[in-house]
Design a protein around this motif. Structure first.
Motif, PDB file in Angstrom:
ATOM      1  N   ALA A 190      -4.616   1.231  -4.151  1.00  0.00           N
ATOM      2  CA  ALA A 190      -4.385   1.164  -2.539  1.00  0.00           C
ATOM      3  C   ALA A 190      -6.212   0.703  -2.327  1.00  0.00           C
ATOM      4  CB  ALA A 190      -3.622   2.402  -2.286  1.00  0.00           C
ATOM      5  N   SER A 231      -4.700   7.098   0.937  1.00  0.00           N
ATOM      6  CA  SER A 231      -5.550   6.853  -0.281  1.00  0.00           C
ATOM      7  C   SER A 231      -6.922   6.489  -0.513  1.00  0.00           C
ATOM      8  CB  SER A 231      -5.227   4.541   0.170  1.00  0.00           C
ATOM      9  OG  SER A 231      -6.525   4.770   0.660  1.00  0.00           O
ATOM     10  N   LEU A 247      -6.751  -1.612   0.722  1.00  0.00           N
ATOM     11  CA  LEU A 247      -6.330  -1.620   2.636  1.00  0.00           C
ATOM     12  C   LEU A 247      -7.612  -1.748   2.754  1.00  0.00           C
ATOM     13  CD1 LEU A 247      -4.449   1.601   2.151  1.00  0.00           C
ATOM     14  CD2 LEU A 247      -3.757  -0.361   3.636  1.00  0.00           C
ATOM     15  N   SER A 302       0.799  -1.230  -0.308  1.00  0.00           N
ATOM     16  CA  SER A 302       0.089  -0.379   0.610  1.00  0.00           C
ATOM     17  C   SER A 302       0.878   1.387   0.526  1.00  0.00           C
ATOM     18  CB  SER A 302      -0.751   0.245   1.189  1.00  0.00           C
ATOM     19  OG  SER A 302      -1.521  -1.089   1.089  1.00  0.00           O
ATOM     20  N   GLN A 322      -3.176   4.842   5.843  1.00  0.00           N
ATOM     21  CA  GLN A 322      -2.724   4.829   4.498  1.00  0.00           C
ATOM     22  C   GLN A 322      -4.027   4.620   4.410  1.00  0.00           C
ATOM     23  OE1 GLN A 322      -1.203   0.541   5.001  1.00  0.00           O
ATOM     24  NE2 GLN A 322       1.138   1.990   4.354  1.00  0.00           N
ATOM     25  N   ARG A 375       1.847   1.741  -3.363  1.00  0.00           N
ATOM     26  CA  ARG A 375       1.076   2.000  -4.094  1.00  0.00           C
ATOM     27  C   ARG A 375       0.728   4.097  -4.320  1.00  0.00           C
ATOM     28  NH1 ARG A 375      -2.998  -3.045  -3.463  1.00  0.00           N
ATOM     29  NH2 ARG A 375      -3.004  -4.526  -4.633  1.00  0.00           N
TER      30      ARG A 375
END
Length: 957
Positions: free
Chosen positions: A180, A204, A184, A168, A200, A171
């Motif tokens: 991502a 994203s 996730l 991730s 994250q 990405r």
């Protein structure tokens, strides 16, 4: 041949056909070998993986059978070509990196990390993506069921999660935000408090243009963290949230990489603040708090203690005390506070392994997840390095044992480990122990008032005190009781007390939500039951055994009899229970169970043992009690115990002397009485007879110790059991012993009726020994009732029967009654002659008991003859004999005789002293028949200006 572990266990042959492995044990064995691919695996390790700590006796043989079966499954045509090889004391399977998905996965992860370090994100992306693509579900999905394999699966899941985090990050760095976010989202939902995943996901989502979803993700994460830990999200995530709020609709694409770095290493905020919320309404433990503060934050600004262990029984409030203490001293530890609940005693939750705890703490101290070592020794070394120069308080809550935290304990000076555990930490160097037990009555009542309402608790102080007592003053139990009352406003405290009084329901009543006293105790018990050391399993059996035998406390020989093991092994097992705070011990070698633990032990005994096994266990303990009581009575110089039918399955405990025997009887009396009552209530005839034998064996000790109420109560039960069993011998002795107790308490008419019943039964049984006992009792009772001629008649009859059967004590007893009756008839010469001859005989035969009575009767005669000096000598000798013979019941009579003698000699102060002691002793022993004579003497001394004073049953002139 291809082996797949990252999902259900799957094996494929060269033609890509799946080879079925239908049996669980076969799959577990193959999974264990594959997890150690390329490394020989010992048979011992395989046994541990398949059966944990409870292997069958045939475990090693079974392993060989399973290996043979696996070889046939994997290579049915040629066993020699099967991939499982035999090695010294074990087996080996060595697939190539491309033949085992786990090896392939780890190879791609290694290459991806290398590419990341070389700043080649596209290559890193390909390797991380291929690594995750190998997963088909949860690792070892169909091969779990043993703790080692469950732990291995959990560790593999952490490796998968770390790979996802690194993919991730790549990405996001490549600007593939939507991709991502898609990967996730399910992982973040499955790990609702995992900071890096949620950071994250926020990045994203924001980078993909969905600012609302990113902010909503933060709110969800913040709410869950607060609910579960009482804390706010870490500073980097809060900063990320603020930047998203402030950025409007335009997002700086340089922000993701920078922010994710902040979450990963947190260089600007390296100080962890992980303590749970300071417990509101904390009650009591003032002394312990002072001790803990002095250890963790010394007043002289010295270094804090290296390790501090708070230990105590289940439900004693160790975790709450540790959290409260940590908040009180948090300012002392400028490097921060780390906290982990290791779930050593959390029902239904797997306890954490050392590497897991180290990983959590290392990440909290700024180590990137992919940089956390996978070897426990390497992780511990990094842990020590990071703590060097920092003052950090590390709280390790609910530790199962020393092994669970040993790699974390060696911390540099300035930092402190605060541990809570049910087990002792005595083996830890430089460790201070703070042991806590039950709360005081006042503390427990205050806690109850805060939970259930002060007014309601104050309305019935007696019920409140009883409720606290039924809860054993344990914070967990008191807290549950308070919660139940709080949720039932119409209940009074007495209503809950009534429910808890029923022992069969008490543990089940002490449940509220996911809190339960029984569940808390079960965790400690299960740790012993499943312990790796055989002694732990014996300790678990000992706990069950103590639920079978209902006595106040036990010694190791008693536990040995229950378990049918040597006393030294039983002692070691009990010491393990003491270390685990499931039993309490003292310096005298006695062990006892808290009431709630005793109830739990009884429930476990029913679950773990058959009725026959519990009966055999109880009978062994009872047999030892009976055999030892009979030996103690014999060594103490008492007359023989009542003969009863009792088949003893165990022998006596060792006793070497009369003094040791009398001491044993004194120390064990409460246990012996409890055991006798328990046994006589049993429906099984064998057990009931053991109870009868124990009760009857205690007669002389109870009689000589001046305990008429106990003597009467227990022999009433003996009579009931004798009637239930149709045993006339038991009934006869019960009638006789009840008559003795009734005589001492001045109920002689009732006593007389029991002796006549006894005499009739012994004559029916043609038992001359029993007959002479009954005749002697009739003579004594008639003597006290003033029927002197009848007393002489019964005593003469006793003497004839006793002489016929050669029973010297019976002859001595009869002669003493005859001499006393002659005295009352004013036949002084005859009385002195009979008693003088009897004194010679009792000394010759060593009958100290009867010698005491003869000296007393001679003293009475000398008083009536106007010779108080000789009387005093007789009473002094009688008192000395009574002390030697431990004949406590006789003492008030001798002391009264000494008071009268001294008064007649003009020694009024001494007379008052003796009379005070006589009154106090008679009152303590319940000797009612002296009441009139004592009052008469007290009035005479008062007329001489010497009133007596008796305070709280203890004499003081």
């Amino acid at each position: 041949m291809i082996f797949l572990l990252l999902g259900s266990l799957t094996v494929r042959d060269a033609g890509n056909n799946t080879i079925p492995i239908p049996r669980l044990k076969h799959r577990q064995l193959l999974a264990t070998l594959l997890l150690r691919a390329g490394t020989p695996t010992s048979v011992e390790h395989l046994v541990g993986s398949l059966w944990c700590d409870d292997p069958p006796p045939s475990a090693e043989r079974n392993v060989k059978t399973y290996v043979h079966a696996l070889r046939k499954l994997l290579s049915p045509d040629d066993l020699r070509s099967a991939p499982i090889e035999t090695r010294a004391n074990g087996y080996l399977i060595a697939p190539g990196p491309e033949d085992l998905d786990l090896l392939t996965f780890r190879d791609h992860v290694r290459r991806g990390r290398q590419a990341s370090r070389e700043r080649d994100p596209e290559t890193a992306y390909r390797h991380f993506e291929r690594a995750l693509g190998l997963w088909r579900g949860e690792a070892l999905l169909d091969s779990r069921g043993s703790r080692p394999l469950d732990d291995a699966a959990a560790h593999l899941s952490e490796e998968r999660l770390a790979c996802l985090e690194e993919l991730s990050e790549v990405r996001i760095g490549l600007g593939r935000y939507a991709e991502a976010a898609s990967g996730l989202r399910p992982a973040a939902l499955a790990n609702p408090t995992h900071e890096r995943l949620w950071a994250q996901l926020m990045l994203s989502l924001y980078g993909a243009g969905d600012r609302t979803a990113a902010l909503r993700a933060y709110q969800r994460f913040r709410r869950v963290v607060a609910e579960r830990t009482g804390l706010e999200p870490c500073r980097p995530i809060q900063d990320l949230h603020q930047r998203m709020l402030a950025s409007g609709s335009v997002f700086d694409l340089r922000l993701p990489a920078k922010s994710i770095h902040l979450v990963e290493a947190a260089p600007h905020d390296p100080i962890p603040r992980q303590l749970p919320r300071d417990p509101a309404g904390f009650v009591g433990r003032a002394e312990e708090l002072v001790t803990l503060r002095s250890l963790l934050s010394p007043s002289d600004d010295g270094l804090p203690q290296h390790v501090v262990a708070i230990t105590g029984p289940p439900g004693s409030g160790k975790s709450t005390l540790a959290t409260r203490t940590a908040h009180l001293v948090r300012d002392r530890f400028r490097g921060g506070q780390l906290y982990a609940n290791l779930h050593g005693a959390t029902p239904g939750i797997r306890r954490l392994e050392p590497l897991e705890v180290l990983g959590r703490f290392l990440r909290a101290l700024g180590v990137a997840p992919h940089a956390v070592p996978t070897d426990v020794d390497e992780a511990a070394a990094l842990w020590r390095s990071l703590l060097d120069g920092r003052d950090v308080l590390i709280v390790l809550d609910d530790v199962v044992d020393l092994a669970q935290v040993r790699p974390l304990l060696s911390v540099p000076k300035g930092s402190t480990i605060l541990v809570t555990s049910r087990q002792t930490f005595a083996l830890v160097d430089d460790c201070a122990h703070v042991q806590i037990n039950r709360m005081s009555q006042a503390e427990a009542a205050t806690m109850l008032a805060r939970l259930a309402g002060a007014e309601r608790v104050a309305r019935n102080a007696r019920a409140t005190a009883r409720l606290v007592d039924l809860c054993g003053n344990l914070p967990l139990a008191v807290g549950i009781a308070g919660s139940r009352l709080a949720n039932r406003p119409r209940w009074e405290v007495a209503d809950l007390v009534e429910r808890l009084e029923d022992e069969r329901r008490r543990l089940h009543e002490l449940e509220a939500g996911d809190l339960a006293v029984g569940s808390s105790l079960a965790v400690s018990y299960d740790l012993f039951l499943g312990g790796a050391h055989p002694l732990d399993r014996i300790a678990a059996r000992a706990l069950c055994a103590l639920g079978v035998l209902q006595v106040p406390d036990v010694t190791s020989p008693v536990v040995g009899a229950l378990l049918d093991v040597p006393a030294d092994l039983a002692e070691r097992a009990m010491e393990r229970l003491v270390d685990g705070h499931l039993a309490e011990g003292d310096e005298t070698g006695r062990y006892r169970l808290h009431d709630l633990i005793r109830l739990f032990a009884g429930e476990q005994a029913v679950r773990q043992q058959t009725r026959e096994a519990r009966g055999a266990m109880l009978d062994r303990a009872l047999s030892s009690y009976v055999a030892t009581t009979r030996l103690a009575v014999k060594l103490s110089g008492y007359q023989r115990t009542a003969p009863t039918k009792a088949d003893l399955s165990a022998g006596p405990f060792p006793l070497a002397s009369g003094e040791e025997a009398r001491e044993w009887l004194e120390q064990e009396l409460a246990n012996l009485l409890s055991a006798a009552f328990q046994a006589m209530a049993a429906p099984e005839e064998r057990t009931a007879r053991l109870g009868v034998s124990l009760a009857l064996s205690l007669f002389w000790h109870l009689q000589r110790s001046g305990l008429p109420s106990r003597l009467l109560t227990i022999n009433r039960r003996v009579l009931e059991v004798g009637q239930r069993l149709g045993d006339r011998n038991v009934q006869a002795y019960a009638h006789g012993y009840m008559s003795v107790a009734l005589s001492v308490t001045d109920h002689r008419d009732e006593a007389l009726a029991h002796v006549h019943e006894q005499l009739a039964l012994f004559r029916e049984l043609s038992d001359p020994h029993g007959e002479q006992i009954a005749l002697g009792s009739l003579g004594e009772i008639h003597l006290v009732l003033g029927r002197y001629e009848e007393a002489i008649g019964y005593a003469e009859a006793q003497r004839r029967v006793a002489k016929t059967i050669g029973h010297k004590p019976g002859e001595h007893y009869a002669a003493t009654v005859i001499g006393a009756a002659r005295h009352k008839l004013r036949q002084f010469d005859q009385a002195l002659k009979v008693l003088g001859d009897t004194l010679i005989q009792t000394r010759k035969d060593g009958n100290l008991y009867q010698e005491t009575a003869v000296h007393e009767k001679l003293g009475d005669i000398h008083l009536d003859l106007g010779d108080p000096a000789s009387a005093r000598t007789c009473y002094e000798t009688a008192l000395a004999c009574a002390h030697t013979a431990k004949l406590s019941i006789a003492e008030p009579y001798m002391l009264l005789g000494l008071a009268r003698s001294c008064r007649l000699l003009g020694e009024l102060d001494k007379a008052a002293t003796y009379l005070t002691r006589s009154v106090a002793t008679a009152r303590a022993m319940g000797t009612e028949e002296l009441k009139g004579r004592l009052a008469e003497e007290e009035a005479v001394l008062a007329a001489y200006g010497r009133p007596i004073t008796v305070l709280n049953g203890a004499g003081a002139p």
